[in-house]
Enzyme design. Structure first.
Site, PDB file in Angstrom:
ATOM      1  N   SER A 395      21.733  29.938 -14.202  1.00  0.00           N
ATOM      2  CA  SER A 395      21.545  31.276 -14.781  1.00  0.00           C
ATOM      3  C   SER A 395      22.878  31.995 -14.729  1.00  0.00           C
ATOM      4  O   SER A 395      23.807  31.545 -14.054  1.00  0.00           O
ATOM      5  CB  SER A 395      20.510  32.069 -13.980  1.00  0.00           C
ATOM      6  OG  SER A 395      21.098  32.612 -12.809  1.00  0.00           O
ATOM      7  N   ASP A 396      23.013  33.105 -15.420  1.00  0.00           N
ATOM      8  CA  ASP A 396      24.182  33.944 -15.179  1.00  0.00           C
ATOM      9  C   ASP A 396      23.866  34.814 -13.961  1.00  0.00           C
ATOM     10  O   ASP A 396      22.749  34.799 -13.434  1.00  0.00           O
ATOM     11  CB  ASP A 396      24.533  34.778 -16.422  1.00  0.00           C
ATOM     12  CG  ASP A 396      25.996  35.229 -16.373  1.00  0.00           C
ATOM     13  OD1 ASP A 396      26.630  35.109 -15.305  1.00  0.00           O
ATOM     14  OD2 ASP A 396      26.518  35.707 -17.395  1.00  0.00           O
ATOM     15  N   TRP A 397      24.857  35.554 -13.540  1.00  0.00           N
ATOM     16  CA  TRP A 397      24.769  36.367 -12.324  1.00  0.00           C
ATOM     17  C   TRP A 397      23.537  37.282 -12.371  1.00  0.00           C
ATOM     18  O   TRP A 397      23.488  38.200 -13.182  1.00  0.00           O
ATOM     19  CB  TRP A 397      26.057  37.170 -12.205  1.00  0.00           C
ATOM     20  CG  TRP A 397      26.179  38.041 -11.005  1.00  0.00           C
ATOM     21  CD1 TRP A 397      25.485  39.198 -10.767  1.00  0.00           C
ATOM     22  CD2 TRP A 397      27.051  37.835  -9.888  1.00  0.00           C
ATOM     23  NE1 TRP A 397      25.869  39.729  -9.570  1.00  0.00           N
ATOM     24  CE2 TRP A 397      26.839  38.925  -9.012  1.00  0.00           C
ATOM     25  CE3 TRP A 397      27.981  36.866  -9.535  1.00  0.00           C
ATOM     26  CZ2 TRP A 397      27.540  39.055  -7.813  1.00  0.00           C
ATOM     27  CZ3 TRP A 397      28.679  37.008  -8.344  1.00  0.00           C
ATOM     28  CH2 TRP A 397      28.452  38.083  -7.496  1.00  0.00           C
TER      29      TRP A 397
END
Ligand code: BGC
Length: 868
Positions: A395-397
C-alpha cells in the site's frame, strides 16, 4: 444438457466431449510444437534456443486435459508468461489458448521490453524477469516449505510494514518494532539509512523470531542514494533509457551497501498537469516514453539477478492514475475512462511488470469512485490476472487507513478487509493488518487462503533477493560504496543530457547568446539558486548531502577564475529585501553578461503535497528578472524547477533560457560545461510547457474535439478555445534546442496500406507485420550534437477517437557537423492497436498519419491506410 436425458445418452455425449477435448489439445500441442520448432530454426542456433524448445515441450506435456494446472507447471514455464497466464487464470475457466500464449510459446520470447528503438538501446542484458527474478522457478518450493510452518500470526506479520526512520508521511504506525520483530510480526521496515541500524533490526528477526524470516528494508531511493542524479523529470528529459538504467544501477549499488534491498521507485505515474507537484518524480506525460523509462529503472535497480548483493527490488508506483488528480491537487480524486486508463495510465506499469519489477505500490487516489488501495479491478483483474504479476503489492503510506476518510469503510477492520481482499498484500504504516487481519480470518471474513497468497508474494521477493542466505550487510564496506568517481561521471552525463534549451536568440553580436565564450569578460551570477546546494538534490534526496554538491557558483568560479565572476543573491526563493535587490542590480551593471539562477524550492514546492495553483516564479524573482533585464545587459536565465513554469514575459524578453530541473550532485560542472559550450544541450521536454495555468491539464496527445480551433477559414467563434489564451503550449512535448541545427528529410514509410486483419493476427501472436518508417536527419550546423528523433502517428476513422498524435518511437543520434544518418523505426502491430469500444485491444481500419520529427508539433507527415 437437460436433466431429463437418459444416462446412456449422457455418457455418449460425455465421451464425445472428452474425445473432442483430447483432439483439440493434441492439435494445439502439434501446432505449438511445429511453430516453436520453426521459430527456433529461424533463430540463431544455440543451446539457449534448444533449451527453450525443450522446456516448452516438456511444460506442454504437463498441461493435462482436466483443466487443472498440474503442480510444477507454473515453475516450468518461466519464459512463457502469456502461456503461464493462460494455464493459471484462463484455462481453469475454460478459455481457449490465447494467441499471445501461442506466440510466447512459439517465439520463446522473454516478455517484451517496450517496443521502439529508444527502448531497445540497452546494453545491459536485462533483467530478473525469469531466472534470478521473482518468477524464478526455484522459488516456489522454498516459499511453500516455509509457508507450511507459519502460524496465522506469523503470516500476517509478513504483511506488516512500518517506518523506522525519518517519516515520509503523517504518523509512523507503531513503534514497538523490537518486540514485534522478535515475534515475527513485521515483514518490512523502511526509512532506515545506516547499515548498522539495518543489521541491528535484522539480528532480532533472524536470531529471535521463531522461523528466522529476515526483514526486507525499504527506502525511497528515487533519483539516487548518496550520488544524487537529476530528478526523474530531468532524467526522463534525456530520452536516454540506457543512461537512466545506469543511474538506477548506481543507486542500487549504494543503497544495498546500507542494507536497503527495496526502493519505492520508479514512480511511473503519467502527469498531464504541472500544478501537481509530483510531476517532478516521474517521466512526464507520455506512456511510450514513460514505459521505456519504467523498464530502464527496473533493469537498473534489479540488475541481472535479484539475489546479487548489489541488486534492490523495484516498486512501480502509484498504481494507478494518481497523476490525474483533479485540479492538480495532490491526493485528489481521479476519473479515468477505461480506454484512457488502458492506453495512457497503465502502459508504464505494464512495462515495469514485464521488466520484472518485484513490487507495485497502490495509490492514494480514488479511481472512478473506488480508492486504488481497494480496487480489485486494477489490482486483481488487470495486474494479477491479465499481466500475471507475481510480486508484492504494497500500500502507499497509510493508504489502507485512508479508506475511512475516502468513505468506503467506517472502521479499521473494514478498511483492512477491503484493501486486503482487493489485492493489497502489505500494509504500509496503517497497522490495520496487524490489528485486524488475524481476527478477520478467524471470523471467516477473509479466507486464510488469501492470506497465504499474499504471504507467498512477500516471501517470493525475499527469497529472490537472497535474504535468507545473506540477511546482513557488511558494515565495513558501506562508506567505500558511495560516491565513486565513475558514479559522479554518470551523474554529470545525466545532468548535461537532462538540460532543455528552451530559447537561444541573438545576443549583442547578432549570434545566439549561447554558448558563452570563455573570454566573455565579467559574468554576474545572480539569483537565489546560484550558490545553492541543498535544492540541487531535488525533492527526494535520499542520503544525498548538500556538502557533496558542486554548486553552480563554485563551478563557475573554478572555470572563469574569481576575478571574472561577480555574484549576488538578489532575492531569496520566496522572499527578499529591497537591499538584496539593489545589490543585484548594481552587480549586473558591472558585468558583461548576467546569468540568472531562478526557480522553485525543491523540497517545499515540488514533489509530494506540493501542488501549486500559480506557476510563476515564487516570491520576488519575477521582479528581479525584470529589473536585471532593464540594465540592458545580455541575460541568460537558468530555471531550476520540478515542473514547467508559466513565464510568458521571460520567454518573450530574455534572449536565452535553459530548463535545468534539479540536476543533482554535479549541477555546477554540468551547467558550466553546457553554458560555455563544452557540452551541447540535447534534452527534450517530456511535458507540454504551458503558457498559463488555465491551460492545464495540457498534453500533446489530446483528442481533437468536434470543433478544433485554428481550422483554415473556420469560424473563429464556435470552436474549442480560450478567449484570452492560445491553445498551444509555450513549448511542445518533445521540444528542445541545440547549439547546432538539424534538418529532417521526408518521412518515408514501408508501404501505403496495411491490413487490420493481419495486424490483429500479429497482435495476438501470429506472424508479425513489421512496418518500417525512415527519415534522414542531417546536422546542418557547425558543432557535433545529439538529436532525439521522434516518431508519431495519428489514427483517424476508428470507433473510439484517438489523439492528434501519439509517440511510437524515439532514438537519440549523434551527428558530426554535416553528417547525415537515416533513422529507422520498426513498428509492430501493437503500435496501431487501440482499446476499443468492446473493451479489447485491437487494430481497426483507419487513416494513419506518420511523422518523424524533432518534437510533437512539427515534421512532415505522410499517410497510409489500414484496410479491413
Ligand atoms: C509516498 C510514496 C512513498 C511513501 C514511502 C508516500 O507518502 O506517496 O511515494 O514511497 O510515502 O515513503
Amino acid at each position: 444438457m437437460p436433466s431429463s436425458c437418459p444416462n446412456y445418452v449422457r455418457s455418449y455425449v460425455n465421451a464425445a466431449r472428452n474425445f473432442l477435448s483430447f483432439l483439440l489439445l493434441a492439435c494445439v500441442i502439434f501446432l505449438l510444437a511445429s511453430q516453436s520448432a520453426e521459430r527456433v530454426q529461424s533463430r540463431p542456433s544455440g543451446a539457449g534456443a534448444l533449451d527453450q524448445k525443450n522446456d516448452f515441450n516438456a511444460a506442454l506435456k504437463r498441461v493435462n486435459k482436466n483443466s487443472v494446472v498440474p503442480p510444477g507447471l507454473e515453475a516450468s514455464l518461466p519464459r512463457f508468461p502469456a502461456l503461464k497466464r493462460w494455464a493459471k487464470f484462463e484455462r481453469p475457466y475454460g478459455a481457449a489458448l490465447s494467441r499471445a500464449a501461442l506466440h510466447d510459446a512459439a517465439s520463446g520470447a522473454a516478455p517484451g521490453s517496450v517496443a521502439g528503438p529508444g527502448a531497445a538501446q540497452s546494453s545491459v542484458v536485462g533483467p530478473s524477469v525469469n531466472q534470478g527474478g521473482i518468477a524464478d522457478s526455484s522459488l516456489g518450493s522454498k516459499v511453500e516449505a516455509l509457508l507450511r510452518k507459519m502460524t496465522l500470526d506469523e503470516k500476517v506479520g509478513q504483511l506488516v510494514q512500518y517506518s523506522a526512520g525519518q517519516p515520509t508521511g503523517p504518523g509512523t504506525g507503531r513503534t514497538d518494532y523490537k518486540d514485534m520483530i522478535g515475534k515475527g510480526q513485521i515483514g518490512s521496515l523502511f526509512n532506515i539509512s545506516k547499515a548498522r541500524d539495518a543489521n541491528a533490526f535484522q539480528r532480532i528477526a533472524v536470531e529471535q523470531s521463531r522461523l528466522h524470516v529476515p526483514l526486507l528494508f525499504g527506502l525511497d531511493v528515487i533519483h539516487g542514494f548518496r550520488t544524487e542524479f537529476p530528478i526523474p523529470l530531468g532524467l526522463a528529459s534525456t530520452w536516454n533509457p540506457v543512461l537512466v538504467e545506469k543511474a538506477a544501477r548506481v543507486a542500487a549499488r549504494e543503497a544495498s551497501a546500507t542494507g536497503i534491498r527495496w526502493t519505492f521507485s520508479p514512480m511511473v505515474d503519467i502527469a498531464r498537469d504541472a500544478r501537481w507537484g509530483r510531476m517532478a518524480e516521474g517521466a512526464g506525460e507520455d506512456p511510450f516514453l514513460g514505459s521505456a523509462m519504467a523498464a530502464a529503472y527496473v533493469r537498473g535497480y534489479q540488475g541481472s539477478r535479484l539475489d546479487a548483493p548489489d541488486s534492490i527490488a523495484a516498486c512501480a508506483k502509484h498504481y494507478v492514475g494518481y497523476g490525474a488528480a483533479e485540479g492538480g491537487r495532490d491526493y485528489n480524486t481521479t476519473e479515468i475512462s477505461e480506454p484512457t486508463l488502458r492506453q495512457i495510465y497503465l502502459p508504464p506499469f505494464r512495462s515495469a511488470v514485464n521488466a520484472g519489477t518485484a513490487s507495485i505500490m497502490s495509490g492514494f487516489n480514488a479511481l472512478n469512485g473506488i480508492p486504488t488501495s481497494a480496487n480489485a479491478f486494477t489490482l486483481k483483474q488487470i495486474l494479477r490476472k491479465e499481466w500475471g504479476f507475481q510480486g508484492i503489492v504494497d500500500s502507499d503510506w497509510t493508504s489502507v487507513a485512508e479508506l475511512i476518510p475516502h468513505g468506503i469503510a467506517n472502521d479499521g477492520a473494514t478498511a483492512a478487509r477491503r484493501a486486503f481482499l482487493a489485492g493489497v498484500d502489505m500494509d504500509m504504516v496503517s497497522s490495520l493488518y496487524h490489528d485486524h487481519l488475524e481476527h478477520l480470518v478467524q471470523t471467516r471474513q477473509v479466507p486464510e487462503a488469501a492470506v497465504d497468497e499474499a504471504v507467498r508474494n512477500v516471501l517470493r521477493v525475499k527469497f529472490a533477493l537472497g535474504l535468507f542466505e545473506h540477511p546482513y550487510v557488511d558494515e565495513t564496506k558501506e562508506d567505500a560504496a558511495m560516491l565513486r568517481p565513475d558514479y559522479l561521471q554518470i551523474a554529470r552525463d545525466a545532468a548535461e543530457q537532462s538540460f532543455v534549451l528552451l530559447k537561444n536568440s541573438a545576443g549583442p553580436g547578432g549570434v545566439p547568446l549561447l554558448p558563452v565564450s570563455k573570454s566573455v569578460g565579467k559574468v554576474a551570477l545572480i539569483g537565489p539558486l546560484a550558490n545553492d546546494s541543498a535544492n540541487m538534490l531535488g525533492c527526494w534526496g535520499a542520503l544525498g548531502r548538500a556538502e557533496d554538491v558542486t554548486s553552480f557558483q563554485t563551478a563557475l568560479l573554478a572555470y572563469l577564475g574569481n576575478e571574472n565572476v561577480l555574484s549576488s543573491k538578489g532575492t531569496g526563493i520566496s522572499e527578499g529585501s529591497d537591499q538584496e535587490m539593489g545589490d543585484a542590480i548594481a552587480t549586473a551593471q558591472k558585468s558583461d553578461l548576467v546569468i540568472l539562477a531562478l526557480g522553485e524550492n525543491a523540497p517545499e514546492m515540488t514533489g509530494e503535497a506540493a501542488s501549486r495553483s500559480k506557476l510563476g516564479l515564487p516570491g520576488r524573482q519575477q521582479e528581479l528578472l525584470e529589473k536585471v533585464l532593464a540594465t540592458g545587459k545580455p541575460v541568460v536565465l537558468v530555471l531550476f524547477s520540478g515542473r514547467p513554469l508559466t513565464l510568458p514575459w521571460a520567454f518573450e524578453n530574455v534572449p536565452a533560457v535553459l530548463a535545468a530541473w534539479f540536476p543533482g550532485l554535479e549541477a555546477g560542472p554540468a551547467l558550466v560545461r553546457t553554458l560555455f559550450g563544452e557540452s551541447n544541450p540535447s534534452g527534450k521536454l517530456v511535458v507540454s510547457w504551458p503558457r498559463s495555468v488555465g491551460q492545464e491539464p495540457l498534453y500533446y496527445n489530446a483528442l481533437n474535439t468536434g470543433r478544433p480551433a485554428n481550422q483554415a477559414n473556420g469560424d473563429p467563434k464556435f470552436v474549442s478555445r480560450y478567449l484570452d489564451e492560445q491553445n498551444s503550449p509555450q513549448f511542445p512535448f518533445g521540444y528542445g534546442l541545440s547549439y547546432t541545427s538539424f534538418r529532417y528529410g521526408p518521412t518515408e514509410i514501408g508501404g501505403k496500406q496495411l491490413k487490420a486483419s493481419a495486424l490483429n493476427t500479429g497482435l495476438h501472436g501470429g506472424k508479425d507485420t513489421a512496418f518500417t518508417v525512415t527519415a534522414s536527419v542531417t546536422n546542418t550546423g557547425q558543432r557535433s550534437g545529439d538529436e532525439v528523433v521522434q516518431l508519431y502517428i495519428r489514427l483517424q476513422g476508428t470507433r473510439v477517437a484517438q489523439p492528434v498524435r501519439t509517440l511510437k518511437g524515439f532514438e537519440r543520434v549523434t551527428l558530426a557537423p554535416g553528417e547525415t544518418k537515416n533513422v529507422h523505426f520498426t513498428l509492430s502491430p501493437d503500435a496501431f492497436a487501440i482499446w476499443n469500444d468492446h473493451n479489447q485491444l485491437a487494430v481497426e481500419p483507419a487513416r494513419v498519419t506518420v511523422w518523424v520529427s524533432p518534437d510533437s508539433a512539427h515534421g512532415s507527415p505522410t499517410e497510409l491506410e489500414i484496410v479491413p
